[in-house]
Write a protein that holds these residues in place. Sequence first.
Motif, short mmCIF file in Angstrom:
data_model
loop_
_atom_site.label_atom_id
_atom_site.label_comp_id
_atom_site.label_asym_id
_atom_site.label_seq_id
_atom_site.Cartn_x
_atom_site.Cartn_y
_atom_site.Cartn_z
N TRP A 1 7.19 6.40 6.59
CA TRP A 1 6.27 7.54 6.70
C TRP A 1 7.04 8.83 6.43
O TRP A 1 8.19 8.97 6.85
CB TRP A 1 5.68 7.61 8.11
N THR B 1 3.61 8.10 -3.35
CA THR B 1 2.23 7.62 -3.29
C THR B 1 1.92 6.61 -4.37
O THR B 1 0.80 6.11 -4.45
CB THR B 1 1.25 8.81 -3.40
N ASP B 2 2.92 6.29 -5.20
CA ASP B 2 2.75 5.33 -6.29
C ASP B 2 3.18 3.95 -5.80
O ASP B 2 4.29 3.80 -5.28
CB ASP B 2 3.61 5.77 -7.49
N GLN C 1 -1.94 14.29 8.47
CA GLN C 1 -1.88 13.53 7.22
C GLN C 1 -0.41 13.35 6.82
O GLN C 1 0.37 14.29 6.85
CB GLN C 1 -2.63 14.26 6.12
N GLY D 1 5.95 14.62 1.09
CA GLY D 1 5.04 13.93 0.18
C GLY D 1 4.66 14.78 -1.01
O GLY D 1 4.53 14.28 -2.14
N SER E 1 0.85 -1.19 0.00
CA SER E 1 0.00 0.00 0.00
C SER E 1 0.88 1.24 0.00
O SER E 1 2.02 1.20 0.47
CB SER E 1 -0.95 0.03 1.21
N ALA E 2 0.34 2.33 -0.57
CA ALA E 2 1.06 3.60 -0.62
C ALA E 2 0.04 4.71 -0.76
O ALA E 2 -0.98 4.55 -1.43
CB ALA E 2 2.04 3.62 -1.79
N GLY E 3 0.31 5.85 -0.12
CA GLY E 3 -0.60 6.98 -0.24
C GLY E 3 -0.68 7.77 1.05
O GLY E 3 0.13 7.60 1.96
N TRP E 4 -1.69 8.65 1.11
CA TRP E 4 -1.88 9.52 2.26
C TRP E 4 -2.75 8.84 3.30
O TRP E 4 -3.76 8.23 2.97
CB TRP E 4 -2.53 10.83 1.84
N VAL F 1 2.40 10.70 4.25
CA VAL F 1 2.53 9.70 3.18
C VAL F 1 3.16 8.44 3.76
O VAL F 1 4.14 8.52 4.52
CB VAL F 1 3.39 10.25 2.03
N HIS F 2 2.58 7.30 3.42
CA HIS F 2 3.17 6.03 3.86
C HIS F 2 3.46 5.15 2.66
O HIS F 2 2.82 5.27 1.61
CB HIS F 2 2.21 5.30 4.81
N ARG F 3 4.45 4.28 2.82
CA ARG F 3 4.75 3.21 1.85
C ARG F 3 4.98 1.93 2.64
O ARG F 3 5.90 1.85 3.47
CB ARG F 3 6.00 3.53 1.02
#
Length: 246
Positions: free
Chosen positions: A148, A161-162, A127, A154, A106-109, A129-131
Amino acid sequence: MPQIEEAQPKYLQIAHYIRDQILRGDLRPGDEVPSERQLAATWKVSRPTAARSLEALSHQGLVEKRQGSGTYVRSLEVNRRARELYGRARQTGKIYTPGEYAVITSAGWLEAPDYVAEALGLAKDRQAVHRRRVTNNQDGPITLSTSWFAPDVGQRAPKLTDPERIQEGTLMYVEKMTGRQGSYAEDRMCARQATEEEAADLRLEPGSAVLVVHHVVYDLQDRPLEFAEATYPPHRWAFEQGYPLT
């Protein structure tokens, strides 16, 4: 007096100069580092500035103050895998060895948990960004990790986020996109039982023991750049250190 770039505050110039001596081995575990008075005289700074430089080194886990004696280089316990990953990325442009690969799950905010927000210094805007990734080789999962990054990082590094892999690794990519360079890291480790999600991702029996490492990378200005939580299965973690008995 050593010649250091003027872009950094004076106390950080001093701290980074001593840090480099420690990492090169010029100052070894147990060696005494210069006192506040000596630093103030050598660098032509005030005693509070000299004290702040020693506090910065202590915060980085490099030195310890002994009451009534002085400040000494600590025995360094290093997360060797993290150091090897960063070193490989800088030398080869690839973070994994042949046979290793990562699956980004998973990836995104997301809203950062409390311990992540604290590590990254997030206040009102939680908020981040995590990967999240599982790293594997031919024998199965090596580690489950989640990185994070604060909102400003981010926004300047959109690939975070990809869910596609970043070949040079997230830290090298973040450095390139933000202009901020990783300087040092702090690790905190504990052992506990795996959560259901961790056990599934790492192919473990429910309730298996895992090693959890909280890893914070700081930039040259001592600002947190990345927080990562890595979970290692029991057959994958071993940290070695040699030390004298006398």
